[in-house]
Design a protein around this motif. Structure first.
Motif, PDB file in Angstrom:
ATOM      1  N   VAL A 148       0.715  -1.174  -0.044  1.00  0.00           N
ATOM      2  CA  VAL A 148      -0.018   0.023  -0.121  1.00  0.00           C
ATOM      3  C   VAL A 148       1.132   1.180  -0.023  1.00  0.00           C
ATOM      4  N   PRO A 149       0.796   2.139  -0.972  1.00  0.00           N
ATOM      5  CA  PRO A 149       1.450   3.472  -1.307  1.00  0.00           C
ATOM      6  C   PRO A 149       1.032   4.366   0.001  1.00  0.00           C
ATOM      7  N   GLU A 150       2.170   4.749   0.632  1.00  0.00           N
ATOM      8  CA  GLU A 150       1.976   5.655   1.643  1.00  0.00           C
ATOM      9  C   GLU A 150       0.884   6.901   1.224  1.00  0.00           C
ATOM     10  N   GLY A 151       0.018   7.181   1.912  1.00  0.00           N
ATOM     11  CA  GLY A 151      -0.965   8.482   1.526  1.00  0.00           C
ATOM     12  C   GLY A 151      -1.925   7.967   0.496  1.00  0.00           C
ATOM     13  N   ASP A 152      -1.930   6.925  -0.141  1.00  0.00           N
ATOM     14  CA  ASP A 152      -2.978   6.391  -1.238  1.00  0.00           C
ATOM     15  C   ASP A 152      -4.061   5.934  -0.598  1.00  0.00           C
ATOM     16  N   THR A 153      -4.931   6.720  -0.088  1.00  0.00           N
ATOM     17  CA  THR A 153      -6.151   6.163   0.569  1.00  0.00           C
ATOM     18  C   THR A 153      -7.364   5.526  -0.188  1.00  0.00           C
ATOM     19  N   ALA A 154      -6.953   5.316  -1.479  1.00  0.00           N
ATOM     20  CA  ALA A 154      -7.720   4.473  -2.139  1.00  0.00           C
ATOM     21  C   ALA A 154      -7.881   3.179  -1.719  1.00  0.00           C
ATOM     22  N   TYR A 155      -6.608   2.797  -0.944  1.00  0.00           N
ATOM     23  CA  TYR A 155      -6.679   1.498  -0.462  1.00  0.00           C
ATOM     24  C   TYR A 155      -7.243   1.357   1.080  1.00  0.00           C
ATOM     25  N   LYS A 156      -7.781   2.240   1.448  1.00  0.00           N
ATOM     26  CA  LYS A 156      -8.431   2.304   2.882  1.00  0.00           C
ATOM     27  C   LYS A 156      -9.879   1.589   2.794  1.00  0.00           C
ATOM     28  N   CYS A 157      -9.941   0.706   3.810  1.00  0.00           N
ATOM     29  CA  CYS A 157     -11.308   0.110   3.844  1.00  0.00           C
ATOM     30  C   CYS A 157     -11.496  -0.504   5.206  1.00  0.00           C
ATOM     31  N   CYS A 158     -12.588  -0.929   5.606  1.00  0.00           N
ATOM     32  CA  CYS A 158     -12.812  -1.536   7.203  1.00  0.00           C
ATOM     33  C   CYS A 158     -13.458  -2.693   6.985  1.00  0.00           C
ATOM     34  N   PRO A 159     -12.887  -3.854   7.464  1.00  0.00           N
ATOM     35  CA  PRO A 159     -11.555  -4.140   8.135  1.00  0.00           C
ATOM     36  C   PRO A 159     -10.489  -3.965   7.061  1.00  0.00           C
ATOM     37  N   PRO A 160      -9.345  -3.809   7.483  1.00  0.00           N
ATOM     38  CA  PRO A 160      -8.152  -3.167   6.450  1.00  0.00           C
ATOM     39  C   PRO A 160      -7.583  -4.421   5.810  1.00  0.00           C
ATOM     40  N   ILE A 161      -6.962  -4.045   4.580  1.00  0.00           N
ATOM     41  CA  ILE A 161      -6.117  -4.988   3.882  1.00  0.00           C
ATOM     42  C   ILE A 161      -5.045  -5.182   4.950  1.00  0.00           C
ATOM     43  N   ARG A 162      -4.706  -6.320   4.788  1.00  0.00           N
ATOM     44  CA  ARG A 162      -3.716  -7.078   5.820  1.00  0.00           C
ATOM     45  C   ARG A 162      -2.209  -7.688   5.232  1.00  0.00           C
ATOM     46  N   SER A 163      -1.617  -8.277   5.836  1.00  0.00           N
ATOM     47  CA  SER A 163      -0.326  -8.780   5.375  1.00  0.00           C
ATOM     48  C   SER A 163      -0.316  -9.558   4.200  1.00  0.00           C
ATOM     49  N   ALA A 164       0.760  -9.975   3.409  1.00  0.00           N
ATOM     50  CA  ALA A 164       0.867 -10.992   2.352  1.00  0.00           C
ATOM     51  C   ALA A 164       0.404 -12.080   3.028  1.00  0.00           C
ATOM     52  N   ALA A 165       1.272 -12.574   4.193  1.00  0.00           N
ATOM     53  CA  ALA A 165       1.256 -13.856   4.713  1.00  0.00           C
ATOM     54  C   ALA A 165      -0.429 -14.226   5.095  1.00  0.00           C
ATOM     55  N   ASN A 166      -0.848 -13.003   5.589  1.00  0.00           N
ATOM     56  CA  ASN A 166      -2.372 -13.150   6.030  1.00  0.00           C
ATOM     57  C   ASN A 166      -3.345 -13.470   4.571  1.00  0.00           C
ATOM     58  N   ARG A 167      -3.085 -12.959   3.550  1.00  0.00           N
ATOM     59  CA  ARG A 167      -3.477 -13.012   2.191  1.00  0.00           C
ATOM     60  C   ARG A 167      -3.585 -14.497   1.830  1.00  0.00           C
ATOM     61  N   ASP A 168      -2.338 -15.367   1.967  1.00  0.00           N
ATOM     62  CA  ASP A 168      -2.118 -16.354   1.709  1.00  0.00           C
ATOM     63  C   ASP A 168      -2.918 -17.540   2.520  1.00  0.00           C
ATOM     64  N   ARG A 169      -3.040 -16.998   3.756  1.00  0.00           N
ATOM     65  CA  ARG A 169      -4.267 -17.933   4.722  1.00  0.00           C
ATOM     66  C   ARG A 169      -5.496 -17.828   4.189  1.00  0.00           C
ATOM     67  N   LEU A 170      -5.937 -16.562   3.950  1.00  0.00           N
ATOM     68  CA  LEU A 170      -7.142 -16.465   3.098  1.00  0.00           C
ATOM     69  C   LEU A 170      -7.390 -17.230   2.102  1.00  0.00           C
ATOM     70  N   TRP A 171      -6.469 -17.441   1.123  1.00  0.00           N
ATOM     71  CA  TRP A 171      -6.629 -18.325   0.048  1.00  0.00           C
ATOM     72  C   TRP A 171      -6.918 -19.860   0.628  1.00  0.00           C
ATOM     73  N   ASP A 172      -6.171 -20.269   1.737  1.00  0.00           N
ATOM     74  CA  ASP A 172      -6.494 -21.444   2.188  1.00  0.00           C
ATOM     75  C   ASP A 172      -7.916 -21.610   2.807  1.00  0.00           C
ATOM     76  N   GLY A 173      -8.149 -20.547   3.407  1.00  0.00           N
ATOM     77  CA  GLY A 173      -9.734 -20.491   3.720  1.00  0.00           C
ATOM     78  C   GLY A 173     -10.939 -20.911   2.507  1.00  0.00           C
TER      79      GLY A 173
END
Length: 436
Positions: free
Chosen positions: A270-295
């Motif tokens: 996420v580029p600093e200051g690029d709030t087009a990426y802001k959402c709730c709950p937030p986008i988390r780490s790449a490692a977390n993303r891998d686990r979501l794919w497992d889910g």
């Protein structure tokens, strides 16, 4: 009656039985036959996609259209045009951020009047569960909403406040009386904080994965007690997978979704200051993303839907503490997910299951979600090898704000048919209502 209105052929037709060569015959807006690819069929129009894929139209059950009231953020014309361009033929509109929110039958009627004649795809509606409207839930159900959305933490708009745990229990008890569905924004307000600064790291730290897991566990307990169907919206933290899997194995009536941005983006990027990426709950780490794919692969997460929550650019100020939180991506979900899914070894049949079949099943939307006889002829010609660089200004979203701007995505929607008719810029979508 031997002739058909339309026949579409593809060597890569994605059906409930998998991907195969087939011809799909359409009459009066419905799929009436599925045969061999080279069957001789009489039709007013016969289209051969050859090696392009033929998919069922996607079903996106998590879209904030915002009309009436905040139509300058998005609207039915622009949102449904974007949906059709992205291969989405059915959306279910969230009860916020429109004004009024869809928490009474009168408010639903106001939304229906606003949407009339504007829709390029078929549209259904969620009702809202807010403090004090338990008496409105059954009338909204009887009027045809597909279920009810609630928040456990502040929604971001004052006209749609969250429910306390006791209010959630009361609402679920009411829904259990008519087998209604509650869809839940699950973050525990006790574990949320105000960001201490404007950076992305500070924003993510203010909304930890523990807040999601705690809220999911609360909802599971209440679903177990009441027997009500519940669905967890936009799971961003893979820490939620363990309690969800255990509850599903136990027989608790709980399902869960995630979103393209959680599967394709990562906090580290996420580029600093690029709030087009802001959402709730937030986008988390790449490692977390891998686990979501497992889910997703395990079936704990069953649906991938957009949570399209757009806003004008002036609300996306360059501070993650102050900017509006919402991702605009309705038109881009299919290529975004396919880009990452194909890289991870998943096929088109997997993507169709996550983005069409299972969202339709979760919301009990009949005649959608699969290429099968009797279903609406909602079809998508898709080039799985096409590559495009996203230009936000060329999207059909009302405001040219998306974190995917400049991203190279794989897969291109070439044609979308809604009930056998091309989505060609002339609105012919209909309203969908739940079964009573």
């Amino acid at each position: 009656m031997t002739g058909y209105d339309l026949v579409v052929r593809s060597r890569r037709t994605v059906t409930p039985d998998g991907e195969r060569a087939a011809s799909v015959a359409v009459r009066d807006g419905r799929i009436v036959a599925i045969g061999a690819y080279d069957d001789a069929l009489a039709a007013a129009e016969d289209i051969d996609l050859r090696d392009l894929a033929l998919l069922p139209g996607l079903v996106d059950t998590h879209v904030h259209v915002n009309e009436p009231g905040r139509t300058h953020w998005e609207g039915f014309a622009s949102a449904t045009r974007a949906a059709a361009a992205g291969g989405v033929t059915t959306i279910v509109d969230m009860p916020l951020n429109s004004l009024p929110p869809t928490v009474t039958v009168d408010a639903l009627d106001a939304k229906l009047r606003a949407a009339a004649g504007q829709c390029h795809v078929d549209v259904g509606f969620w009702g809202g569960a807010v403090p004090g409207n338990v008496k409105d839930l059954r009338p909204l159900h009887d009027r045809g909403v597909f279920g009810f959305k609630c928040f456990l933490s502040p929604s971001g708009v004052e006209e749609f406040p969250p429910l306390s745990p006791s209010e959630v229990r009361s609402a679920l008890t009411e829904l259990a009386g008519f087998d209604g569905l509650m869809v839940v924004h699950a973050e525990d307000p006790a574990l949320l904080a105000e960001p201490v600064g404007p950076t992305y790291r500070e924003f993510v730290d203010s909304r930890p994965g523990a807040a999601e897991r705690s809220a999911v566990e609360q909802v599971i307990r209440l679903a177990r007690e009441t027997g009500t169907r519940v669905h967890i919206l936009h799971v961003s933290s893979a820490d939620c997978l363990e309690p969800l899997a255990a509850a599903q194995a136990e027989g608790v009536r709980v399902t869960a979704e995630t979103c393209p941005h959680y599967l394709t983006l990562a906090a580290e990027q996420v580029p600093e200051g690029d709030t087009a990426y802001k959402c709730c709950p937030p986008i988390r780490s790449a490692a977390n993303r891998d686990r979501l794919w497992d889910g997703l692969a395990s079936g704990v997460l069953s649906c991938v839907v957009s949570d399209h929550s757009p806003s004008p650019a002036d609300l996306k100020v360059p501070s993650f503490a102050a900017a509006w939180g919402g991702i605009a991506s309705l038109q881009l979900g299919l290529p975004a997910v396919w880009t990452e899914a194909s890289r991870r070894g998943h096929g088109l049949a997997d993507v169709v299951r996550w983005m069409s079949t299972q969202p339709a099943a979760m919301a009990h939307i009949s005649r959608k979600g699969a290429i099968k006889v009797g279903n609406d002829a909602d079809l998508v010609a898709f080039d799985p090898t096409g590559v495009n660089t996203v230009d936000a200004a060329r999207l059909h979203h009302k405001n040219p704000v998306t974190p995917y701007h400049g991203h190279l995505l794989k897969g291109a929607v070439l044609t979308t048919w809604l009930r056998g008719r091309p989505a060609d810029g002339v609105p012919h979508g209909t309203f969908l209502f739940g079964e009573q």
